[in-house]
Write a protein that holds these residues in place. Structure first.
Motif, PDB file in Angstrom:
ATOM      1  N   TRP A 163       0.844  -1.178   0.000  1.00  0.00           N
ATOM      2  CA  TRP A 163       0.000   0.000   0.000  1.00  0.00           C
ATOM      3  C   TRP A 163       0.884   1.233   0.000  1.00  0.00           C
ATOM      4  CZ3 TRP A 163      -4.996  -0.132   3.366  1.00  0.00           C
ATOM      5  CH2 TRP A 163      -5.791  -1.220   2.984  1.00  0.00           C
ATOM      6  N   ALA A 164       0.407   2.272  -0.664  1.00  0.00           N
ATOM      7  CA  ALA A 164       1.112   3.548  -0.629  1.00  0.00           C
ATOM      8  C   ALA A 164       0.755   4.285   0.654  1.00  0.00           C
ATOM      9  CB  ALA A 164       0.764   4.381  -1.860  1.00  0.00           C
ATOM     10  N   GLU A 165       1.506   5.352   0.930  1.00  0.00           N
ATOM     11  CA  GLU A 165       1.269   6.106   2.161  1.00  0.00           C
ATOM     12  C   GLU A 165      -0.107   6.761   2.166  1.00  0.00           C
ATOM     13  OE1 GLU A 165       3.903   6.107   0.371  1.00  0.00           O
ATOM     14  OE2 GLU A 165       5.577   5.503   1.638  1.00  0.00           O
ATOM     15  N   LEU A 166      -0.561   7.253   0.998  1.00  0.00           N
ATOM     16  CA  LEU A 166      -1.871   7.886   0.931  1.00  0.00           C
ATOM     17  C   LEU A 166      -2.987   6.878   1.170  1.00  0.00           C
ATOM     18  CD1 LEU A 166      -1.386  10.314  -2.101  1.00  0.00           C
ATOM     19  CD2 LEU A 166      -1.327  10.843   0.344  1.00  0.00           C
ATOM     20  N   ASP A 167      -2.800   5.653   0.699  1.00  0.00           N
ATOM     21  CA  ASP A 167      -3.817   4.622   0.942  1.00  0.00           C
ATOM     22  C   ASP A 167      -3.932   4.303   2.430  1.00  0.00           C
ATOM     23  OD1 ASP A 167      -4.255   4.491  -1.748  1.00  0.00           O
ATOM     24  OD2 ASP A 167      -2.909   2.805  -2.088  1.00  0.00           O
ATOM     25  N   VAL A 168      -2.801   4.235   3.102  1.00  0.00           N
ATOM     26  CA  VAL A 168      -2.826   3.942   4.540  1.00  0.00           C
ATOM     27  C   VAL A 168      -3.474   5.092   5.311  1.00  0.00           C
ATOM     28  CG1 VAL A 168      -1.386   3.470   6.552  1.00  0.00           C
ATOM     29  CG2 VAL A 168      -0.815   2.457   4.358  1.00  0.00           C
ATOM     30  N   ALA A 169      -3.162   6.337   4.922  1.00  0.00           N
ATOM     31  CA  ALA A 169      -3.766   7.490   5.597  1.00  0.00           C
ATOM     32  C   ALA A 169      -5.278   7.540   5.365  1.00  0.00           C
ATOM     33  CB  ALA A 169      -3.108   8.772   5.095  1.00  0.00           C
ATOM     34  N   ALA A 170      -5.702   7.248   4.139  1.00  0.00           N
ATOM     35  CA  ALA A 170      -7.138   7.243   3.851  1.00  0.00           C
ATOM     36  C   ALA A 170      -7.843   6.125   4.606  1.00  0.00           C
ATOM     37  CB  ALA A 170      -7.357   7.093   2.348  1.00  0.00           C
ATOM     38  N   PHE A 171      -7.204   4.972   4.710  1.00  0.00           N
ATOM     39  CA  PHE A 171      -7.799   3.866   5.452  1.00  0.00           C
ATOM     40  C   PHE A 171      -7.972   4.235   6.925  1.00  0.00           C
ATOM     41  CE2 PHE A 171      -7.493  -0.107   7.854  1.00  0.00           C
ATOM     42  CZ  PHE A 171      -8.488  -0.855   7.253  1.00  0.00           C
ATOM     43  N   GLY A 172      -6.987   4.873   7.519  1.00  0.00           N
ATOM     44  CA  GLY A 172      -7.106   5.299   8.914  1.00  0.00           C
ATOM     45  C   GLY A 172      -8.198   6.336   9.114  1.00  0.00           C
ATOM     46  N   ALA A 173      -8.308   7.274   8.149  1.00  0.00           N
ATOM     47  CA  ALA A 173      -9.378   8.270   8.248  1.00  0.00           C
ATOM     48  C   ALA A 173     -10.744   7.622   8.132  1.00  0.00           C
ATOM     49  CB  ALA A 173      -9.198   9.330   7.162  1.00  0.00           C
ATOM     50  N   GLY A 174     -10.867   6.605   7.280  1.00  0.00           N
ATOM     51  CA  GLY A 174     -12.139   5.899   7.165  1.00  0.00           C
ATOM     52  C   GLY A 174     -12.520   5.175   8.437  1.00  0.00           C
ATOM     53  N   LEU A 175     -11.537   4.573   9.104  1.00  0.00           N
ATOM     54  CA  LEU A 175     -11.825   3.888  10.368  1.00  0.00           C
ATOM     55  C   LEU A 175     -12.281   4.859  11.453  1.00  0.00           C
ATOM     56  CD1 LEU A 175      -8.962   1.231  10.712  1.00  0.00           C
ATOM     57  CD2 LEU A 175     -11.368   0.829  10.170  1.00  0.00           C
ATOM     58  N   VAL A 176     -11.785   6.090  11.422  1.00  0.00           N
ATOM     59  CA  VAL A 176     -12.131   7.067  12.458  1.00  0.00           C
ATOM     60  C   VAL A 176     -13.470   7.738  12.175  1.00  0.00           C
ATOM     61  CG1 VAL A 176     -11.399   9.239  13.529  1.00  0.00           C
ATOM     62  CG2 VAL A 176      -9.724   7.451  13.068  1.00  0.00           C
ATOM     63  N   LEU A 177     -13.746   8.069  10.913  1.00  0.00           N
ATOM     64  CA  LEU A 177     -14.924   8.863  10.577  1.00  0.00           C
ATOM     65  C   LEU A 177     -16.181   8.031  10.351  1.00  0.00           C
ATOM     66  CD1 LEU A 177     -13.308  11.431   8.122  1.00  0.00           C
ATOM     67  CD2 LEU A 177     -13.815  11.725  10.561  1.00  0.00           C
ATOM     68  N   THR A 178     -16.046   6.790   9.953  1.00  0.00           N
ATOM     69  CA  THR A 178     -17.233   6.000   9.602  1.00  0.00           C
ATOM     70  C   THR A 178     -18.125   5.702  10.806  1.00  0.00           C
ATOM     71  OG1 THR A 178     -16.069   5.025   7.725  1.00  0.00           O
ATOM     72  CG2 THR A 178     -18.006   3.870   8.527  1.00  0.00           C
ATOM     73  N   PRO A 179     -17.630   5.222  11.947  1.00  0.00           N
ATOM     74  CA  PRO A 179     -18.542   4.890  13.062  1.00  0.00           C
ATOM     75  C   PRO A 179     -19.352   6.077  13.578  1.00  0.00           C
ATOM     76  CG  PRO A 179     -16.432   3.804  13.359  1.00  0.00           C
ATOM     77  CD  PRO A 179     -16.255   4.753  12.232  1.00  0.00           C
ATOM     78  N   PRO A 180     -18.791   7.278  13.759  1.00  0.00           N
ATOM     79  CA  PRO A 180     -19.634   8.374  14.270  1.00  0.00           C
ATOM     80  C   PRO A 180     -20.767   8.756  13.323  1.00  0.00           C
ATOM     81  CG  PRO A 180     -17.322   8.888  14.595  1.00  0.00           C
ATOM     82  CD  PRO A 180     -17.382   7.699  13.709  1.00  0.00           C
ATOM     83  N   LEU A 181     -20.467   8.817  12.018  1.00  0.00           N
ATOM     84  CA  LEU A 181     -21.516   9.205  11.071  1.00  0.00           C
ATOM     85  C   LEU A 181     -22.590   8.131  10.953  1.00  0.00           C
ATOM     86  CD1 LEU A 181     -19.435  10.914   8.238  1.00  0.00           C
ATOM     87  CD2 LEU A 181     -20.782  11.975  10.061  1.00  0.00           C
ATOM     88  N   ALA A 182     -22.170   6.864  10.941  1.00  0.00           N
ATOM     89  CA  ALA A 182     -23.169   5.797  10.887  1.00  0.00           C
ATOM     90  C   ALA A 182     -24.037   5.793  12.142  1.00  0.00           C
ATOM     91  CB  ALA A 182     -22.475   4.454  10.711  1.00  0.00           C
TER      92      ALA A 182
END
Length: 267
Positions: A163-182
């Motif tokens: 994985w590239a660095e941007l993919d890892v950063a986006a994956f971490g942001a998805g893990l943080v932002l998805t549960p509160p919005l859902a």
């Protein structure tokens, strides 16, 4: 008897003449000497083939004739083998881009899709809520969490295991932002459009925890389903819907369990 006075001088002259005419043994060449032995002594092969002649200086060194090795092309027995072709390392999922989905893959996808539906039914049994209400709350949580959840599935099919660095950063942001919005989508719909919960604060925390667990399960199931098919681009939309179903159903189960069920409906 006295010899004439000229006899000693005549003998000396004959001896001198014989010494001059006689060839010295040091400069004579054996008759049986071959050109190879002459070349070994440093004498060119052309000189060894000449008739006997006096060599004025034996200390003269003749250069040895270099022997050229036979080129490899001249030997017919040696077969030329071409060099091995360079092979590029590719992902095993890219080798069969047009491969059909196997029956075993369809069974696995179907079983994974039934899990969120089981969560919707279980949420209706926890708080004695109507089934269509919990299904609507699940859809609301999945839709509100769909936008940040796209960051969880940004890895391209040809990326392989790296994985590239941007993919890892986006994956971490998805893990943080998805549960509160859902959790906010499920909780907001339940509190505003329906009867609400008995404890709103605990209901939101329960929805948040359930959405977090559902996000982790959705990511794990999405990765598992990628390994079932031969091509990652096949059924990609189905895998995302299944992952979103885990997120929404997790938020609904947490909301109904922590909130204590719906408030008393007006008669």
């Amino acid at each position: 008897m006295r010899l004439p006075a000229s006899l000693p001088s005549c003998l000396a002259s004959l001896s001198l003449l014989g010494a001059v005419l006689a060839p010295p043994q040091a400069f004579s060449r054996p008759l049986h000497e071959s050109p190879l032995s002459a070349r070994a002594r440093g004498i060119p092969a052309a000189l060894s083939l000449l008739p006997h002649q006096n060599v004025p200086n034996q200390n003269v060194e003749f250069p040895a004739i270099p022997v050229q090795p036979e080129p490899p092309e001249a030997s017919p027995d040696v077969e030329k083998t071409p060099p091995p072709e360079k092979t590029e390392r590719t992902s095993p999922h890219l080798t069969a881009t047009d491969a059909p989905v196997t029956p075993g893959a369809w069974v696995t996808y179907g079983a994974a899709a039934l899990a969120p539906l089981g969560g919707v039914y279980g949420a209706s049994r926890l708080g004695e809520e109507r089934l269509w209400v919990t299904a609507t709350e699940t859809v609301a949580g999945s839709l509100t969490g769909a936008l940040p959840a796209q960051l969880l599935f940004l890895q391209s099919a040809d990326a392989g295991g790296r994985w590239a660095e941007l993919d890892v950063a986006a994956f971490g942001a998805g893990l943080v932002l998805t549960p509160p919005l859902a959790a906010l989508g499920t909780w907001g719909l339940g509190e505003l459009a329906f009867d609400g919960s008995q404890d709103r604060g605990r209901a939101f925390l329960g929805a948040l925890g359930g959405a977090a667990v559902g996000t982790l399960l959705g990511v794990a199931v999405h990765g598992l389903l990628e390994e079932v098919v031969d091509n990652r681009s096949t059924l990609g939309w189905f895998r995302k819907y299944i992952a979103l179903g885990f997120i929404g159903s997790g938020a609904t189960v947490g909301y109904q369990w922590a909130g204590g069920g719906p408030r008393a409906r007006p008669q």
